[in-house]
Design a protein around this motif. Structure first.
Motif, mmCIF file in Angstrom:
data_model
loop_
_atom_site.group_PDB
_atom_site.id
_atom_site.type_symbol
_atom_site.label_atom_id
_atom_site.label_comp_id
_atom_site.label_asym_id
_atom_site.label_seq_id
_atom_site.Cartn_x
_atom_site.Cartn_y
_atom_site.Cartn_z
ATOM 1 N N LEU A 38 2.675 11.305 -28.641
ATOM 2 C CA LEU A 38 3.674 11.119 -29.008
ATOM 3 C C LEU A 38 5.050 11.289 -29.426
ATOM 4 O O LEU A 38 6.198 11.092 -28.971
ATOM 5 N N THR A 39 5.315 12.510 -27.696
ATOM 6 C CA THR A 39 6.657 13.110 -26.840
ATOM 7 C C THR A 39 6.531 12.775 -26.023
ATOM 8 O O THR A 39 7.713 12.490 -25.192
ATOM 9 N N GLN A 40 6.086 12.247 -24.997
ATOM 10 C CA GLN A 40 5.915 11.731 -23.983
ATOM 11 C C GLN A 40 5.589 10.573 -22.771
ATOM 12 O O GLN A 40 5.434 10.058 -22.287
ATOM 13 N N GLY A 41 5.051 9.636 -24.306
ATOM 14 C CA GLY A 41 3.907 8.296 -24.101
ATOM 15 C C GLY A 41 5.306 7.336 -23.555
ATOM 16 O O GLY A 41 4.007 6.290 -22.886
ATOM 17 N N SER A 42 6.448 7.316 -24.263
ATOM 18 C CA SER A 42 6.944 5.949 -23.431
ATOM 19 C C SER A 42 6.625 7.026 -22.193
ATOM 20 O O SER A 42 7.415 5.481 -21.280
ATOM 21 N N LEU A 43 7.722 7.629 -21.290
ATOM 22 C CA LEU A 43 7.676 8.164 -20.297
ATOM 23 C C LEU A 43 6.461 7.141 -19.103
ATOM 24 O O LEU A 43 6.625 7.053 -18.372
ATOM 25 N N PHE A 44 5.617 7.672 -19.221
ATOM 26 C CA PHE A 44 4.222 7.617 -18.908
ATOM 27 C C PHE A 44 4.331 6.152 -19.061
ATOM 28 O O PHE A 44 3.233 4.866 -17.769
ATOM 29 N N ILE A 63 0.873 -1.159 0.144
ATOM 30 C CA ILE A 63 0.205 0.063 -0.269
ATOM 31 C C ILE A 63 1.093 1.493 0.101
ATOM 32 O O ILE A 63 0.825 1.829 -0.729
ATOM 33 N N VAL A 64 1.962 1.092 1.093
ATOM 34 C CA VAL A 64 3.320 2.411 1.130
ATOM 35 C C VAL A 64 3.478 2.562 -0.255
ATOM 36 O O VAL A 64 4.004 3.532 -1.177
ATOM 37 N N VAL A 65 3.498 1.530 -0.656
ATOM 38 C CA VAL A 65 4.790 2.196 -2.097
ATOM 39 C C VAL A 65 4.210 2.315 -3.104
ATOM 40 O O VAL A 65 4.468 2.935 -3.870
ATOM 41 N N LEU A 66 2.962 1.620 -3.700
ATOM 42 C CA LEU A 66 2.511 1.722 -5.091
ATOM 43 C C LEU A 66 1.255 3.259 -4.498
ATOM 44 O O LEU A 66 1.286 4.596 -5.530
ATOM 45 N N SER A 67 0.971 3.739 -3.029
ATOM 46 C CA SER A 67 0.440 4.926 -3.361
ATOM 47 C C SER A 67 2.061 5.634 -3.318
ATOM 48 O O SER A 67 1.638 7.553 -3.708
ATOM 49 N N VAL A 68 3.275 6.203 -2.647
ATOM 50 C CA VAL A 68 4.457 6.712 -3.913
ATOM 51 C C VAL A 68 4.476 6.700 -4.354
ATOM 52 O O VAL A 68 4.236 7.712 -5.680
ATOM 53 N N MET A 69 4.533 5.600 -5.349
ATOM 54 C CA MET A 69 4.781 5.844 -6.560
ATOM 55 C C MET A 69 3.468 6.103 -7.789
ATOM 56 O O MET A 69 3.915 7.573 -9.154
ATOM 57 N N ASN A 70 2.249 5.943 -7.291
ATOM 58 C CA ASN A 70 0.868 7.136 -7.450
ATOM 59 C C ASN A 70 1.468 8.663 -7.352
ATOM 60 O O ASN A 70 0.998 9.311 -8.245
ATOM 61 N N GLY A 71 1.560 9.461 -6.234
ATOM 62 C CA GLY A 71 2.107 10.802 -6.165
ATOM 63 C C GLY A 71 3.489 10.802 -6.740
ATOM 64 O O GLY A 71 3.388 12.148 -7.354
ATOM 65 N N PHE A 72 4.188 9.910 -6.822
ATOM 66 C CA PHE A 72 5.484 10.459 -8.126
ATOM 67 C C PHE A 72 5.207 10.416 -9.439
ATOM 68 O O PHE A 72 5.053 11.600 -10.017
ATOM 69 N N GLN A 73 4.149 9.328 -10.097
ATOM 70 C CA GLN A 73 3.342 9.954 -11.268
ATOM 71 C C GLN A 73 2.454 11.396 -11.445
ATOM 72 O O GLN A 73 2.771 11.415 -12.371
ATOM 73 N N LYS A 74 1.830 11.477 -10.442
ATOM 74 C CA LYS A 74 0.372 12.483 -10.587
ATOM 75 C C LYS A 74 1.501 14.027 -10.349
ATOM 76 O O LYS A 74 1.262 14.727 -11.296
ATOM 77 N N GLU A 75 2.519 14.016 -9.732
ATOM 78 C CA GLU A 75 3.588 14.746 -9.342
ATOM 79 C C GLU A 75 4.200 14.411 -11.090
ATOM 80 O O GLU A 75 4.034 16.209 -11.346
ATOM 81 N N MET A 76 4.490 14.051 -11.785
ATOM 82 C CA MET A 76 4.930 14.332 -12.708
ATOM 83 C C MET A 76 4.777 14.422 -14.179
ATOM 84 O O MET A 76 4.862 15.086 -15.014
ATOM 85 N N SER A 77 3.138 14.112 -14.338
ATOM 86 C CA SER A 77 2.289 14.765 -15.224
ATOM 87 C C SER A 77 1.429 15.327 -15.129
ATOM 88 O O SER A 77 1.263 16.537 -16.274
ATOM 89 N N SER A 78 1.691 16.024 -13.856
ATOM 90 C CA SER A 78 1.443 17.873 -13.796
ATOM 91 C C SER A 78 2.110 18.338 -13.942
ATOM 92 O O SER A 78 1.623 19.856 -14.792
ATOM 93 N N ARG A 79 3.325 18.176 -13.729
ATOM 94 C CA ARG A 79 4.408 18.872 -14.255
ATOM 95 C C ARG A 79 5.386 19.001 -15.292
ATOM 96 O O ARG A 79 4.997 20.073 -16.636
ATOM 97 N N ILE A 80 4.910 17.625 -16.171
ATOM 98 C CA ILE A 80 5.906 17.889 -17.534
ATOM 99 C C ILE A 80 4.582 17.661 -18.058
ATOM 100 O O ILE A 80 4.597 18.979 -19.205
ATOM 101 N N LEU A 81 2.878 17.751 -18.239
ATOM 102 C CA LEU A 81 2.025 17.224 -19.044
ATOM 103 C C LEU A 81 1.672 18.813 -19.029
ATOM 104 O O LEU A 81 0.409 19.262 -19.868
ATOM 105 N N GLY A 82 1.754 19.701 -17.382
ATOM 106 C CA GLY A 82 1.530 21.026 -16.969
ATOM 107 C C GLY A 82 1.884 22.015 -19.040
ATOM 108 O O GLY A 82 1.980 23.197 -18.689
ATOM 109 N N MET A 83 3.075 21.239 -18.863
ATOM 110 C CA MET A 83 4.424 22.357 -19.438
ATOM 111 C C MET A 83 4.172 21.852 -21.298
ATOM 112 O O MET A 83 3.840 23.129 -22.396
#
Length: 414
Positions: free
Chosen positions: A256-262, A42-62
């Motif tokens: 097309l540009t960020q799909g492989s990362l996610f 639960i803790v590890v997957l929640s942290v990974m969800n947090g990382f994914q959300k953080e990266m999504s909001s930052r990268i896909l926000g730009m």
């Protein structure tokens, strides 16, 4: 109150004090192992969800969610923007340009991706305005060739507001080589920091200056940038908008540009989840060992139950109940502790940093300075279901062995 025989005796066996304390110890370790496994997942997957959300909001926000362009530069981008905004999934549409080149400063060079933006409209589709550490987007005035660079680029070249650097872009020509470099001097008017790789690979200029560099006519733009409600629907939405405009228009989107990362982040979460599931599986194997020893210890009891009329199915049910209770208690304890830990992991890491005086996540090394966590109900349910399932499967073989015990054999030496 009436209770089935299997449930009644199985529950009594679970609560009873055993003569063999080693069996009780194995039962306890099985329960603790399940709890720790569920807690860790639960803790590890929640942290990974947090990382994914953080990266999504930052990268896909730009980067653009989607963009609409044509075979030739757009003469009237507002017409395209108005047509795009008729789609209910489109939040905003602004002029946009994109080109690649090299930045040069005092002999040092690095590749760069330039985005041409309208400083007044850009906040509608980008988070860049919230991450400016020096200067303002409004300083990107047409004709002045100002540039906003990332914090890593500024640190690498030791640049500050007011410094000048050269932009080198390739241009198709009629010379034998086919491509000649063009140079343009840019003035640093701002520095941004989003805490991602974009800090070293992205720069922003005014869309009018980008059009001049691309040798467009005044008023022409390369494309229209779209912001959509659902990121994962961007390919379909942009395709619909392009189709409504006609055959001369084409769409592109972030996949097309960020799909492989996610995709890699999603795969990483899946693989780590499967690896952590092995902890739960090991605890489930402990349940097998526990029940096998209990069956050996209770051989005489099983034989007596058989002689007074208990069926093999009821005997099997007794030990299934006992193993399932161990698995259920361990899973519920791990679930409760995991939820509490996942909701407070950022505060826990902060406390560790304050006590130890060391930064677990330094902003100079990592893209983020804290440990994000996002607890998702679906993850919790899947983890608990997997733990319950493994616990139940672990009871089947020992229970079957118990149901096969013959009363005469078990009571021969009693």
């Amino acid at each position: 109150m009436f209770r089935p025989l299997s449930i009644f005796i199985g529950a009594r066996y679970t609560r009873a004090k055993r003569r063999n304390h080693f069996i009780s110890f194995i039962s306890l370790t099985s329960m603790i192992g399940l709890a720790l496994g569920v807690l860790a997942m639960i803790v590890v997957l929640s942290v990974m969800n947090g990382f994914q959300k953080e990266m999504s909001s930052r990268i896909l926000g730009m980067v653009p969610h989607a963009s609409i362009s044509a075979v030739t530069p757009l003469d009237d981008w507002k017409t395209v923007a108005d047509a795009a905004q008729k789609n209910p999934e489109v939040i905003a549409a602004v002029p946009f340009a994109e080109l690649e080149g090299m930045l040069s400063f005092r002999g040092a060079m690095q590749p760069i991706q330039l985005q041409g933006i309208d400083p007044q409209l850009e906040p509608k589709v980008s988070i860049i305005g919230d991450h400016m550490v020096k200067g303002r987007l409004a300083d990107l005035k047409p004709g002045e060739y100002g540039v906003v660079i990332g914090e890593i680029t500024a640190r690498r070249f030791r640049l500050n507001i007011g410094d000048k650097l050269a932009l080198i872009v390739p241009e198709v020509s009629s010379v034998p080589g086919g491509i000649t470099p063009r140079m343009k001097r840019l003035n640093v008017v701002g520095i941004f920091k989003v805490g991602a790789e974009l800090d070293s690979s992205l720069a922003l200029i005014n869309v009018a200056d980008a059009a001049d560099i691309q040798r467009y006519k005044p008023g022409q733009v390369q494309s229209v940038r779209l912001k959509v409600k659902d990121l994962y629907a961007a390919p379909q939405v942009s395709a619909q908008v392009a189709a409504s405009l006609g055959a001369d228009y084409r769409a592109s989107d972030w996949t097309l540009t960020q799909g492989s990362l996610f995709s890699a982040m999603k795969m990483e979460k899946t693989m780590i989840g499967l690896l952590l599931l092995l902890i739960v599986a090991v605890a489930a194997f402990n349940i097998i060992a526990t029940l096998i020893m209990v069956v050996a210890d209770k051989g005489a009891d099983i034989a007596i139950l058989r002689t007074i009329g208990a069926t093999p199915r009821q005997i099997m049910g007794i030990f299934i109940v006992q193993g399932t209770v161990i698995g259920t208690v361990g899973t519920l304890i791990g679930c409760a502790l995991g939820i509490v830990a996942a909701l407070n992991v950022s505060q826990l890491v902060g406390w560790i940093e304050r006590v130890s005086g060391q930064h677990v996540f330094s902003s100079d090394v990592y893209f983020i300075s804290n440990l994000p966590s996002q607890l998702q109900l679906t993850d919790v349910l899947l983890i608990c279901a997997a733990a319950f399932g493994l616990s139940f499967l672990a009871t089947l073989y020992p229970s079957w062995r118990a149901s096969r015990i013959q009363p005469a054999e078990a009571l021969r030496y009693e």
